[in-house]
Design an enzyme around this catalytic site. Sequence first.
Site, PDB file in Angstrom:
ATOM      1  N   GLU A  95      -0.412   0.894   1.538  1.00  0.00           N
ATOM      2  CA  GLU A  95      -1.823   1.152   1.788  1.00  0.00           C
ATOM      3  C   GLU A  95      -2.465   1.830   0.577  1.00  0.00           C
ATOM      4  O   GLU A  95      -1.784   2.419  -0.256  1.00  0.00           O
ATOM      5  CB  GLU A  95      -1.963   2.016   3.041  1.00  0.00           C
ATOM      6  CG  GLU A  95      -1.409   1.345   4.290  1.00  0.00           C
ATOM      7  CD  GLU A  95      -1.327   2.287   5.473  1.00  0.00           C
ATOM      8  OE1 GLU A  95      -1.997   3.329   5.446  1.00  0.00           O
ATOM      9  OE2 GLU A  95      -0.565   1.984   6.407  1.00  0.00           O
ATOM     10  N   CYS A 145       5.299  -5.415   3.827  1.00  0.00           N
ATOM     11  CA  CYS A 145       6.418  -4.624   3.317  1.00  0.00           C
ATOM     12  C   CYS A 145       6.899  -5.079   1.946  1.00  0.00           C
ATOM     13  O   CYS A 145       7.706  -4.392   1.313  1.00  0.00           O
ATOM     14  CB  CYS A 145       7.586  -4.671   4.301  1.00  0.00           C
ATOM     15  SG  CYS A 145       7.187  -4.027   5.930  1.00  0.00           S
ATOM     16  N   HIS A 183      16.075  -4.676   3.566  1.00  0.00           N
ATOM     17  CA  HIS A 183      14.868  -4.201   4.241  1.00  0.00           C
ATOM     18  C   HIS A 183      15.253  -3.904   5.687  1.00  0.00           C
ATOM     19  O   HIS A 183      15.871  -4.737   6.353  1.00  0.00           O
ATOM     20  CB  HIS A 183      13.783  -5.284   4.182  1.00  0.00           C
ATOM     21  CG  HIS A 183      12.563  -4.975   4.979  1.00  0.00           C
ATOM     22  ND1 HIS A 183      11.778  -3.869   4.741  1.00  0.00           N
ATOM     23  CD2 HIS A 183      11.988  -5.626   6.026  1.00  0.00           C
ATOM     24  CE1 HIS A 183      10.765  -3.855   5.588  1.00  0.00           C
ATOM     25  NE2 HIS A 183      10.874  -4.911   6.387  1.00  0.00           N
TER      26      HIS A 183
END
Length: 377
Positions: free
Chosen positions: A31, A58, A171
């Site tokens: 962000e 992501c 991840h």
Amino acid sequence: MPKFTITGTCSAVTGTTSGSNPSSLIGIGGEASKTFLMDLFASHGNTDIKGVDSKNACYGSTATLFNAVNWVESSSWDGRNALVVCGNIAIYTEGPGRPSGGAGACAMLIGPNAPLVLEPVHGTHIVYTYDFYKPKLDSEYPEKKHALRAKKAGSNAPVFSLNDVDYPVFHSPYGKMVQKAHGRLVWNDFISNPTQPKYASVPNPSTVLSQDYKESLLNKSLEKTFIGLAKPQFNSHVELGMKCSRRCGNIYTASLYGGLTLLVSSVEPAEFLGKRISMFAYGSGLASSFFTIKVKGDTSRIRRELDLVERLGKMKVVPCQEYVDTLKLREHHHLSKTWTPEGLVENIWPGGYYLGHVDGKYRRQYLRKPKETTTTV
């Protein structure tokens, strides 16, 4: 979210000798945060910093990392470090996904003569899909549709094997997904070389070998078989990078690199030297890359500065209801202006930043909790 990235950036910069080699490029994966981070550098007279926020779910952190490494290796490099900062807050509406929520950030200095070196070959797969997205601006909660897409390498592609790496890092939105991903790589190794003795326990191997590739992705029995077969290696090598995810929850752009930092913090530097780490990055929408990192130098200082294993152990554990109440308070203030957050500053880590106030034009002010001081007698 900027409170996490500001805190992470301070830790990265003040914990190194980078004052003599200030950053010339900052990339943010996640962000919008760079506007807030610039105050940290402007106060030291450094406003000549390239780079802006990079958003792609992501995957933004990995795209930013690749850009930073490419810049340092290019003719445009001016001799200064790059700084990659990634972080998010992951929260979900009531339901089974809510317990996997989390928050955090990671900051990485990129420059020459680093102990961790990205190797040049990457595998990337990007397609268009609605698997996880945030279409409603009046809510922070995402829409989730776990569409399954995969790409099978062509016959001329080089065959990758888990034998090529020492520590796989993934991840990790939640632990089960990592187990599935690792199990799938073991399946891939089996398909490439099914006669190896370690695969003697695979039931009906001829059936597994003849199964259609797309059908195999949905075969729960097959998945369970290879997760079980992969368990010893998972426990000894993959689990070393999982504690950050297990303790902090899903931190979106930072989850892969939280795993990497935990791995660096967990393995003795002498044992780590010369090892290869595989990294699997994923972002909804979707974008994904598989790449490797070679440990070519002493990681003692990074390990010491991170002190991550001990810090994770010191995190305060609270009842689930307190988490639910906090999310209700967050819902109440979403898109609000002219307000001061409620909550105890005592819960903020020493030296950490927190939201102090939002004014009538939605401008945010971040404050810093003083660092702990030690008295020497």
